[in-house]
Structure formats: C-alpha cells, structure tokens
Design an enzyme around this catalytic site. Structure first.
Site, mmCIF file in Angstrom:
data_model
loop_
_atom_site.group_PDB
_atom_site.id
_atom_site.type_symbol
_atom_site.label_atom_id
_atom_site.label_comp_id
_atom_site.label_asym_id
_atom_site.label_seq_id
_atom_site.Cartn_x
_atom_site.Cartn_y
_atom_site.Cartn_z
ATOM 1 N N GLU A 33 28.473 23.716 36.168
ATOM 2 C CA GLU A 33 28.013 22.330 36.131
ATOM 3 C C GLU A 33 28.115 21.709 37.519
ATOM 4 O OE1 GLU A 33 26.606 19.881 34.125
ATOM 5 O OE2 GLU A 33 26.944 18.616 35.877
ATOM 6 N N ARG A 107 26.591 9.010 23.032
ATOM 7 C CA ARG A 107 26.378 10.286 23.734
ATOM 8 C C ARG A 107 27.690 10.979 24.072
ATOM 9 N NH1 ARG A 107 21.502 11.396 26.751
ATOM 10 N NH2 ARG A 107 19.837 10.055 26.000
ATOM 11 N N TYR A 216 20.260 -0.084 17.759
ATOM 12 C CA TYR A 216 21.010 0.522 16.648
ATOM 13 C C TYR A 216 22.492 0.485 16.984
ATOM 14 C CZ TYR A 216 20.463 4.745 19.616
ATOM 15 O OH TYR A 216 20.434 5.641 20.658
ATOM 16 N N ASP A 293 15.688 19.941 28.945
ATOM 17 C CA ASP A 293 14.833 19.194 29.873
ATOM 18 C C ASP A 293 14.338 20.048 31.035
ATOM 19 O OD1 ASP A 293 15.040 16.925 28.376
ATOM 20 O OD2 ASP A 293 15.969 15.687 29.926
HETATM 21 C C1 LIG Z 1 16.132 6.276 27.638
HETATM 22 C C2 LIG Z 1 16.284 7.628 27.014
HETATM 23 C C3 LIG Z 1 16.589 7.712 25.659
HETATM 24 C C4 LIG Z 1 16.694 8.970 25.059
HETATM 25 N N1 LIG Z 1 16.978 9.030 23.733
HETATM 26 C C5 LIG Z 1 17.040 10.227 23.118
HETATM 27 C C6 LIG Z 1 17.326 10.309 21.727
HETATM 28 O O1 LIG Z 1 17.542 9.285 21.063
HETATM 29 N N2 LIG Z 1 17.360 11.553 21.147
HETATM 30 C C7 LIG Z 1 17.145 12.690 21.883
HETATM 31 O O2 LIG Z 1 17.173 13.784 21.314
HETATM 32 N N3 LIG Z 1 16.891 12.632 23.203
HETATM 33 C C8 LIG Z 1 16.838 11.437 23.839
HETATM 34 N N4 LIG Z 1 16.603 11.382 25.195
HETATM 35 C C9 LIG Z 1 16.412 12.646 25.941
HETATM 36 C C10 LIG Z 1 17.741 13.342 26.227
HETATM 37 O O3 LIG Z 1 18.622 12.473 26.892
HETATM 38 C C11 LIG Z 1 17.500 14.574 27.083
HETATM 39 O O4 LIG Z 1 16.388 15.291 26.610
HETATM 40 C C12 LIG Z 1 18.726 15.493 27.034
HETATM 41 O O5 LIG Z 1 19.849 14.844 27.563
HETATM 42 C C13 LIG Z 1 18.446 16.776 27.801
HETATM 43 O O6 LIG Z 1 19.612 17.561 27.803
HETATM 44 P P1 LIG Z 1 19.747 18.752 28.850
HETATM 45 O O7 LIG Z 1 21.106 19.321 28.625
HETATM 46 O O8 LIG Z 1 18.554 19.622 28.789
HETATM 47 O O9 LIG Z 1 19.664 18.043 30.279
HETATM 48 P P2 LIG Z 1 20.672 17.010 30.946
HETATM 49 O O10 LIG Z 1 21.290 16.109 29.940
HETATM 50 O O11 LIG Z 1 19.945 16.375 32.086
HETATM 51 O O12 LIG Z 1 21.837 17.928 31.525
HETATM 52 C C14 LIG Z 1 21.628 18.701 32.668
HETATM 53 C C15 LIG Z 1 22.988 19.036 33.250
HETATM 54 O O13 LIG Z 1 22.801 19.904 34.359
HETATM 55 C C16 LIG Z 1 23.558 19.443 35.444
HETATM 56 N N5 LIG Z 1 22.886 19.916 36.671
HETATM 57 C C17 LIG Z 1 21.857 19.350 37.335
HETATM 58 N N6 LIG Z 1 21.527 20.122 38.386
HETATM 59 C C18 LIG Z 1 22.359 21.184 38.364
HETATM 60 C C19 LIG Z 1 22.507 22.321 39.199
HETATM 61 N N7 LIG Z 1 21.750 22.504 40.293
HETATM 62 N N8 LIG Z 1 23.468 23.232 38.884
HETATM 63 C C20 LIG Z 1 24.276 23.060 37.804
HETATM 64 N N9 LIG Z 1 24.191 21.975 37.002
HETATM 65 C C21 LIG Z 1 23.236 21.073 37.273
HETATM 66 C C22 LIG Z 1 23.608 17.947 35.287
HETATM 67 O O14 LIG Z 1 24.708 17.367 35.978
HETATM 68 C C23 LIG Z 1 23.735 17.831 33.776
HETATM 69 O O15 LIG Z 1 25.069 17.874 33.361
HETATM 70 C C24 LIG Z 1 16.495 10.148 25.825
HETATM 71 C C25 LIG Z 1 16.209 10.059 27.182
HETATM 72 C C26 LIG Z 1 16.105 8.817 27.776
HETATM 73 C C27 LIG Z 1 15.784 8.747 29.227
#
Ligand SMILES: Cc1cc2nc3c(=O)[nH]c(=O)nc-3n(C[C@H](O)[C@H](O)[C@H](O)COP(=O)(O)OP(=O)(O)OC[C@H]3O[C@@H](n4cnc5c(N)ncnc54)[C@H](O)[C@@H]3O)c2cc1C
Length: 394
Positions: A33, A107, A216, A293
């Site tokens: 991370e 979250r 909510y 993402d």
């Molecule tokens: C306003 C808003 C509301 C939302 N509401 C919802 C909802 O109600 N329900 C829902 O399902 N989704 C929702 N989402 C979407 C959701 O937040 C994301 O899709 C989700 O958090 C993606 O998770 P992830 O683990 O793929 O990425 P992230 O949460 O972005 O996690 C990525 C991780 O990788 C780390 N990282 C970054 N670069 C590196 C690197 N080079 N090396 C190692 N680590 C790294 C970061 O620090 C982070 O910890 C919402 C988004 C927004 C913007």
C-alpha cells in the site's frame, strides 16, 4: 503451487477484498500500500444486494451487520419542487427478489472489517508506505519495485491501485482517466442537526438541472451522510477552473429552498473531481492483472464502484484456485467474466448521471418516466442487483 506470494498493489476495498478472497483459497498474499497506513475516508458508501452476496462469501456479512444501516427505500425526489418522483422499496419484496439486503455503511467500518479479517489470516502480509513504481515479469515470477527502493518477488501481480494506477499505465497504457466535469462535495453531520426529517430512514436522491444531492444515515442512524454533486457548466464551456464552492452555490440557487438549505450539511474544504474511463477489452499482461478502479473506474451514479471491486475479488480468487499456477489463464478467465458487467456499470452510470441532471426541457419526460415505474420492480438495475453467478447457484 508456487511458494511465492501473490503481490497486490493497493490496500483499498478492492485490494484487501482480493487478498482475503485469495487467502481463503489457501494462497499467500502480500499487499503493498502506497499510503503510510491502511485506511479509508470518513464518509458513507452504499452496498447493493450483489455486493452483500459476495461479502457473505468472504465471511464478512455478519461482521458488517452491526455497523450497517438498512434504509427502507431508495427515493428519487425532484430538487426543483421537492416532490417525490419514484422509489424502490427495500423491504420484503426486495429481499425475496434479490435474497440479500441493501445497506449503507461508513467507509471506515467497511474497510476496517476487511482489514481486520486480513490481519487474522496468516497467509496475508500487509505493508504500508510501499507505493509501486514499476514491475517486470521474469519467467515464473513478477518483480515489483517500490518508491522506497524495496523490491518484491511474487508469483503474480494484481494492480488494485485505484484511479491513477501505475500498474494500469504499464498494462493498458491508455493515459489519464477521463474528466467527467462533475464535482462532488461531502459532509457528515449529527442526525440531530437535520432540519427536514421527512427522509431520515431512506437513501434519498434529490435531482435537478446540473445537480444532485444524496442523503442517508450511518452508524446506527447517529450521523447523516450528505453528498452534493455538480455537473459543471464552466467545465462544458472549456474553463479549467470549475466546480468550486461558488459554482456549487450557483447551481443550488436554482433548486427548491428546502433542498438548497441542505447545503449547510456539506463541507466546502474538500471536493472530488469525478473521473471514469472508457471500457477496454484487455487489462491483463502475463502474470499481471487489474482489479477495481484500476481496471474499470466508474462515476458513482449507480453507487457500484466498490461493489464491482468486491465482485472482482471473488471471481479472481475462484479463477486462480481453478488454474493452479497458470496465472495468465486465471487472469484471462477472470477478466473475461468481469469485462462486460463492469463496462455496463461504467456506461450505465454515465446515463444515470445525465438522467439525474437533466435541464428544465427534459425534466417533464424524466419525471413522467420515473412516476410510471413499478416501485417493486427495479427493471433498470435488475441485472445489477441480481448479482453474479460464482458457483452456479443463481
Ligand atoms: C463521491 C463518490 C461516491 C461513491 N459511492 C460509492 C458507493 O456508494 N458504492 C460503491 O460501491 N462505490 C462508490 N464509489 C466508488 C468507490 O469509492 C470506488 O470504486 C472504490 O473505492 C474503488 O476501490 P479500489 O480498492 O479499487 O480503489 P481505491 O479505493 O482507490 O484504493 C486504491 C488503493 O491503492 C493505493 N495506491 C495508489 N497508488 C498506489 C501504488 N502506486 N502502489 C500501491 N498502492 C497504491 C491507494 O492509496 C489506495 O489505498 C464512490 C465514489 C465516489 C467518488
């Protein structure tokens, strides 16, 4: 089975879910991370029945229940006159249809529960302050380089490193994510401070021209999560400075006074410029793949980005378990199963954003379509909430 761990870049909801899912299949995992500690931002998140189904498979649903709030309905309200347009009931019929409930949660409670579950597994090593800067594939292993100069050897690499994923840059190479021109502000306040108490038990969305507001409750109902989003006219005019608090005020000046009043619950200190990406047809290279993402960032209008990341994690672990050490085969099978569903979420989310934000000319059409809906049959998102068939049970 290779002695090397599977490396996961990123310890967000997606990366940790993948670590847990793989550990439950007996795999050793090392999560790298970038941030100095594992964590999440202090706002709410919605989990559809499709995610609940996966969280149960990960052994997390019961742990999460005490932290969850179960709204009675998803309600759409016209922000111009504060009148309800339609709702999806989340009660008995919803449960019968989808087998799992819809919930909202802080979250930090969601991420914390997944993190705790990871910490309890001997197969998982968690390392913070390890931002991936690059990787290379050497025979039957992958070497990951980190910002601090550390190098790790793994049997495979999963890039769960979010919207700005360097792993994606190496595998897909499709540049920066797309700026949607939408800007979000958030705020969490004690529920006691809420003046209009007519929607306390629901997940409510007020929709208006270039604007919408979501509300909510979280944490046993004690606090209210508020999310205001503006679709920026300044951005559409090509201005680079867009979506500031002044534009938030300007857009809200057009909605009903009771809706405008809700801006008081929104913090102006921080905003999120929203991005997504065009769906792609490949996000795997050899022993490296993407998840969450990093693979398919989406706008939040279906509230499904994290839901998709959790689904990804479960499918990925199933494919790895089935393919032994043939990670390329596992990853291609995984992406093959995830590509269309996640692309549909990305494209449908754009549609829902446009549907929420229609201007006065299209408002009547939207409202008429919304009013004609059957509240017990959410056909628009039925495909989504029914979830995925991991083990042939659906
Ligand atoms: C306003 C808003 C509301 C939302 N509401 C919802 C909802 O109600 N329900 C829902 O399902 N989704 C929702 N989402 C979407 C959701 O937040 C994301 O899709 C989700 O958090 C993606 O998770 P992830 O683990 O793929 O990425 P992230 O949460 O972005 O996690 C990525 C991780 O990788 C780390 N990282 C970054 N670069 C590196 C690197 N080079 N090396 C190692 N680590 C790294 C970061 O620090 C982070 O910890 C919402 C988004 C927004 C913007």
């Amino acid at each position: 089975m290779s002695d090397l761990p599977i490396l996961i870049a990123g310890g967000g909801i997606g990366g940790l879910s993948a670590a847990l899912a793989l550990a439950r299949k007996g795999r050793r995992v090392r999560v790298l991370e970038k941030a100095v500690e594992f964590g999440e931002i202090g706002y709410g998140i919605q989990m559809g029945p499709n995610a609940s189904r996966m969280l149960e498979r990960l052994g997390l649903l019961k742990t999460l229940e005490p932290h969850a709030v179960f709204p009675d309905a998803l309600i759409l309200v016209d922000a111009l006159d504060n009148r309800e347009l339609t709702r999806i009931g989340l009660g008995k019929k919803f449960l019968e249809r989808y087998q799992y409930r819809y919930f909202v949660i802080h979250r930090r409670d969601l991420h914390g529960a997944i993190l705790d579950a990871c910490r309890q597994r001997g197969e998982i090593t968690l390392e913070a302050s390890r931002g991936l800067t690059g990787f290379e594939q050497r025979g039957a292993s992958v070497i990951v380089r980190c910002e601090n100069g550390a190098e790790y050897e793994g049997a495979a690499l999963i890039g769960a490193d979010g919207l700005w994923s360097p792993t994606r840059a190496a595998i897909v190479g499709d540049g920066m994510p797309r700026v949607a021109g939408h800007v979000t502000y958030r705020g969490v306040v004690p529920t006691d401070e809420i003046i209009d108490r007519s929607h306390l038990d629901s997940m409510t969305i007020w929709v208006g021209p270039d604007v919408h507001l979501v509300q909510y409750r979280l944490r046993g109902g004690a606090v209210m999560n508020n999310v205001a989003t503006v679709s920026s006219r300044r951005f559409r005019r090509g201005e680079t400075d867009f979506g500031g608090p002044d534009e938030l005020d300007e857009v809200f000046s057009r909605v009903a006074p009771r809706v405008r009043d809700m801006l008081r619950y929104i913090s102006r200190d921080r905003s999120w410029v929203l991005h997504d990406r065009e769906p792609v047809t490949n996000w795997t290279a050899g022993r490296a793949t993407l998840l969450g993402d990093a693979a398919h960032p989406t706008l939040q209008y279906l509230a499904q980005g994290a839901n998709m990341a959790i689904e990804d994690a479960v499918v990925l672990a199933e494919k790895v378990a089935a393919a032994g050490d043939d990670f390329n085969r596992a990853f291609l099978a995984y992406q093959g199963e995830r590509m269309n569903r996640t692309a549909r979420v990305v494209l449908s989310s754009r549609f829902f954003g446009a549907y929420f934000h229609v201007d006065a000319g299209t408002r009547e059409l939207r409202n008429e379509l919304a009013r004609r809906r059957d509240p017990d049959h959410p056909w628009e998102i039925d495909w989504l909430y029914r979830g995925i068939d991991v083990d042939g049970r659906l």
